[in-house]
Scaffold this motif. Structure first.
Motif, PDB file in Angstrom:
ATOM      1  N   ALA A 210       7.661  10.061  -3.810  1.00 43.91           N
ATOM      2  CA  ALA A 210       9.069   9.768  -4.070  1.00 43.91           C
ATOM      3  C   ALA A 210       9.601   8.901  -2.932  1.00 43.91           C
ATOM      4  N   GLY A 211      10.871   8.506  -3.051  1.00 42.06           N
ATOM      5  CA  GLY A 211      11.462   7.659  -2.023  1.00 42.06           C
ATOM      6  C   GLY A 211      11.642   6.235  -2.520  1.00 42.06           C
ATOM      7  N   TYR A 212      12.303   5.430  -1.720  1.00 47.13           N
ATOM      8  CA  TYR A 212      12.614   4.057  -2.097  1.00 47.13           C
ATOM      9  C   TYR A 212      11.456   3.139  -1.702  1.00 47.13           C
ATOM     10  N   MET A 213      10.584   2.843  -2.662  1.00 47.70           N
ATOM     11  CA  MET A 213       9.394   2.055  -2.380  1.00 47.70           C
ATOM     12  C   MET A 213       9.717   0.620  -1.957  1.00 47.70           C
ATOM     13  N   THR A 214      10.817   0.080  -2.471  1.00 47.75           N
ATOM     14  CA  THR A 214      11.198  -1.279  -2.081  1.00 47.75           C
ATOM     15  C   THR A 214      11.494  -1.348  -0.592  1.00 47.75           C
ATOM     16  N   LEU A 215      12.100  -0.299  -0.054  1.00 47.09           N
ATOM     17  CA  LEU A 215      12.366  -0.252   1.387  1.00 47.09           C
ATOM     18  C   LEU A 215      11.072  -0.236   2.179  1.00 47.09           C
ATOM     19  N   LEU A 216      10.123   0.593   1.762  1.00 46.74           N
ATOM     20  CA  LEU A 216       8.847   0.661   2.471  1.00 46.74           C
ATOM     21  C   LEU A 216       8.088  -0.651   2.353  1.00 46.74           C
ATOM     22  N   GLU A 217       8.076  -1.238   1.159  1.00 44.62           N
ATOM     23  CA  GLU A 217       7.398  -2.520   0.975  1.00 44.62           C
ATOM     24  C   GLU A 217       8.034  -3.607   1.841  1.00 44.62           C
ATOM     25  N   GLY A 218       9.370  -3.619   1.867  1.00 45.84           N
ATOM     26  CA  GLY A 218      10.072  -4.617   2.678  1.00 45.84           C
ATOM     27  C   GLY A 218       9.729  -4.493   4.144  1.00 45.84           C
ATOM     28  N   TRP A 219       9.625  -3.255   4.618  1.00 43.45           N
ATOM     29  CA  TRP A 219       9.271  -3.040   6.029  1.00 43.45           C
ATOM     30  C   TRP A 219       7.849  -3.523   6.311  1.00 43.45           C
ATOM     31  N   ILE A 220       6.933  -3.219   5.405  1.00 46.42           N
ATOM     32  CA  ILE A 220       5.547  -3.649   5.585  1.00 46.42           C
ATOM     33  C   ILE A 220       5.444  -5.174   5.571  1.00 46.42           C
ATOM     34  N   TYR A 221       6.104  -5.810   4.610  1.00 51.07           N
ATOM     35  CA  TYR A 221       6.044  -7.268   4.515  1.00 51.07           C
ATOM     36  C   TYR A 221       6.669  -7.935   5.732  1.00 51.07           C
ATOM     37  N   GLU A 222       7.688  -7.293   6.299  1.00 52.85           N
ATOM     38  CA  GLU A 222       8.386  -7.866   7.453  1.00 52.85           C
ATOM     39  C   GLU A 222       7.532  -7.833   8.711  1.00 52.85           C
ATOM     40  N   HIS A 223       6.771  -6.751   8.893  1.00 54.99           N
ATOM     41  CA  HIS A 223       6.059  -6.556  10.157  1.00 54.99           C
ATOM     42  C   HIS A 223       4.558  -6.821  10.086  1.00 54.99           C
ATOM     43  N   PHE A 224       3.989  -6.900   8.873  1.00 54.60           N
ATOM     44  CA  PHE A 224       2.545  -7.092   8.739  1.00 54.60           C
ATOM     45  C   PHE A 224       2.292  -8.281   7.813  1.00 54.60           C
ATOM     46  N   VAL A 225       2.041  -9.420   8.427  1.00 59.73           N
ATOM     47  CA  VAL A 225       1.880 -10.663   7.677  1.00 59.73           C
ATOM     48  C   VAL A 225       0.747 -10.564   6.668  1.00 59.73           C
ATOM     49  N   GLY A 226      -0.330  -9.904   7.038  1.00 59.98           N
ATOM     50  CA  GLY A 226      -1.484  -9.816   6.155  1.00 59.98           C
ATOM     51  C   GLY A 226      -1.230  -9.021   4.890  1.00 59.98           C
ATOM     52  N   ALA A 227      -0.171  -8.218   4.870  1.00 57.46           N
ATOM     53  CA  ALA A 227       0.130  -7.408   3.696  1.00 57.46           C
ATOM     54  C   ALA A 227       1.084  -8.108   2.733  1.00 57.46           C
ATOM     55  N   ARG A 228       1.577  -9.278   3.106  1.00 62.39           N
ATOM     56  CA  ARG A 228       2.531  -9.984   2.257  1.00 62.39           C
ATOM     57  C   ARG A 228       1.829 -10.614   1.054  1.00 62.39           C
ATOM     58  N   PRO A 229       2.507 -10.662  -0.096  1.00 57.35           N
ATOM     59  CA  PRO A 229       1.918 -11.338  -1.260  1.00 57.35           C
ATOM     60  C   PRO A 229       1.881 -12.832  -1.026  1.00 57.35           C
ATOM     61  N   LEU A 230       0.893 -13.499  -1.596  1.00 52.87           N
ATOM     62  CA  LEU A 230       0.782 -14.944  -1.434  1.00 52.87           C
ATOM     63  C   LEU A 230       1.856 -15.635  -2.267  1.00 52.87           C
ATOM     64  N   PRO A 231       2.537 -16.619  -1.705  1.00 52.54           N
ATOM     65  CA  PRO A 231       3.584 -17.324  -2.469  1.00 52.54           C
ATOM     66  C   PRO A 231       2.983 -18.137  -3.601  1.00 52.54           C
ATOM     67  N   ASN A 232       3.678 -18.174  -4.718  1.00 53.45           N
ATOM     68  CA  ASN A 232       3.254 -18.956  -5.870  1.00 53.45           C
ATOM     69  C   ASN A 232       3.913 -20.344  -5.762  1.00 53.45           C
ATOM     70  N   LEU A 233       3.306 -21.217  -4.983  1.00 48.33           N
ATOM     71  CA  LEU A 233       3.916 -22.501  -4.689  1.00 48.33           C
ATOM     72  C   LEU A 233       3.957 -23.417  -5.899  1.00 48.33           C
ATOM     73  N   ASP A 234       3.079 -23.197  -6.871  1.00 48.57           N
ATOM     74  CA  ASP A 234       3.055 -24.032  -8.062  1.00 48.57           C
ATOM     75  C   ASP A 234       4.047 -23.552  -9.117  1.00 48.57           C
ATOM     76  N   ASN A 235       4.705 -22.435  -8.822  1.00 45.78           N
ATOM     77  CA  ASN A 235       5.708 -21.886  -9.742  1.00 45.78           C
ATOM     78  C   ASN A 235       5.121 -21.652 -11.129  1.00 45.78           C
ATOM     79  N   LYS A 236       3.899 -21.110 -11.152  1.00 48.34           N
ATOM     80  CA  LYS A 236       3.233 -20.796 -12.398  1.00 48.34           C
ATOM     81  C   LYS A 236       3.147 -19.311 -12.588  1.00 48.34           C
TER      82      LYS A 236
END
Length: 238
Positions: A210-236
């Motif tokens: 339980a808990g706010y997963m978006t908050l945990l994900e946001g914290w992980i993405y902010e502090h751990f670059v390797g855990a961030r999703p790859l940007p979809n630069l081609d907008n596909k």
């Protein structure tokens, strides 16, 4: 923290499906989006694990955990304010709170609590009752709709449980005066609640979190670059 809602909502332990070893098997339970979340989110930290004794992740380079400042930056909610804390409700008080806050009659309140199997109310019932409220309605009806929306928001974000279909009515205690809602320290309560859920998630046989997963994900993405999703630069589409 006893009855402190920042630690754990006062009535949440009475709801079926919220016990650490209860998976909450309901007919209307949605597809579980939090199953294996601990493995999926915490897995990118090699050698790291959550330690409830210190409320920190033990990582190869030391200890680290989300802070009040992290929550404030990610969610933009108040850090300083009145404590989000109240006494545990009785079933009678829970029904009376629904009557006072949402303008329902006592029989409707009792039925809503019975259907939700605890001191909670179904999210769908909030939508059905208040979904058609507009500016043309009287002020009291609009205030009730505002409380219903905020109740839904709190129960589905900051203090989300594992069912995804029910919201504890105890949060209405903090929504009676709509002008004072902003005066509570929601930041601290959300962080304490997340700490508790992380501690529960590491227990043996627990398969949901339980808990706010978006908050945990946001914290992980902010502090751990390797855990961030790859940007979809081609907008596909993926």
């Amino acid at each position: 923290m006893g009855d402190d809602l920042g630690d754990e909502p006062a009535d949440i332990g009475d709801d079926p499906g919220d016990d650490p070893t209860d998976m909450g098997d309901y007919e209307d339970q949605p597809v579980d989006t939090t199953k294996k979340v601990y493995e999926d989110l915490i897995g990118p930290f090699p050698g790291g694990s959550w330690q409830p004794e210190t409320n920190t992740f033990h990582l190869p380079f030391g200890e680290m955990s989300p802070t009040l400042d992290d929550v404030s930056v990610i969610l933009g909610i108040p850090v300083i304010g009145k404590p989000v804390s109240c006494k545990k409700l009785s079933n009678v008080n829970a029904a009376n709170l629904l009557v006072e806050a949402l303008g329902v009659i006592i029989d409707e309140a009792n039925v809503a609590l019975k259907v939700a199997q605890g001191q909670s109310i179904k999210v769908e019932s909030l939508r059905q009752r208040f979904g058609s409220v507009s500016n043309a309605d009287n002020d009291n009806t609009i205030d009730c709709a505002a409380r219903a929306y905020l109740l839904y928001l709190l129960g589905c974000t900051l203090f989300a449980n594992k069912t995804g279909t029910r919201v504890p009515v105890v949060y209405l205690s903090f929504l009676m005066d709509l002008r004072s809602v902003v005066s509570y320290a929601w930041d601290a309560a959300a962080l304490a609640f997340l700490y508790r859920q992380l501690g529960t998630a590491i227990r043996y046989a627990v398969k949901q979190m339980a808990g706010y997963m978006t908050l945990l994900e946001g914290w992980i993405y902010e502090h751990f670059v390797g855990a961030r999703p790859l940007p979809n630069l081609d907008n596909k589409e993926d």
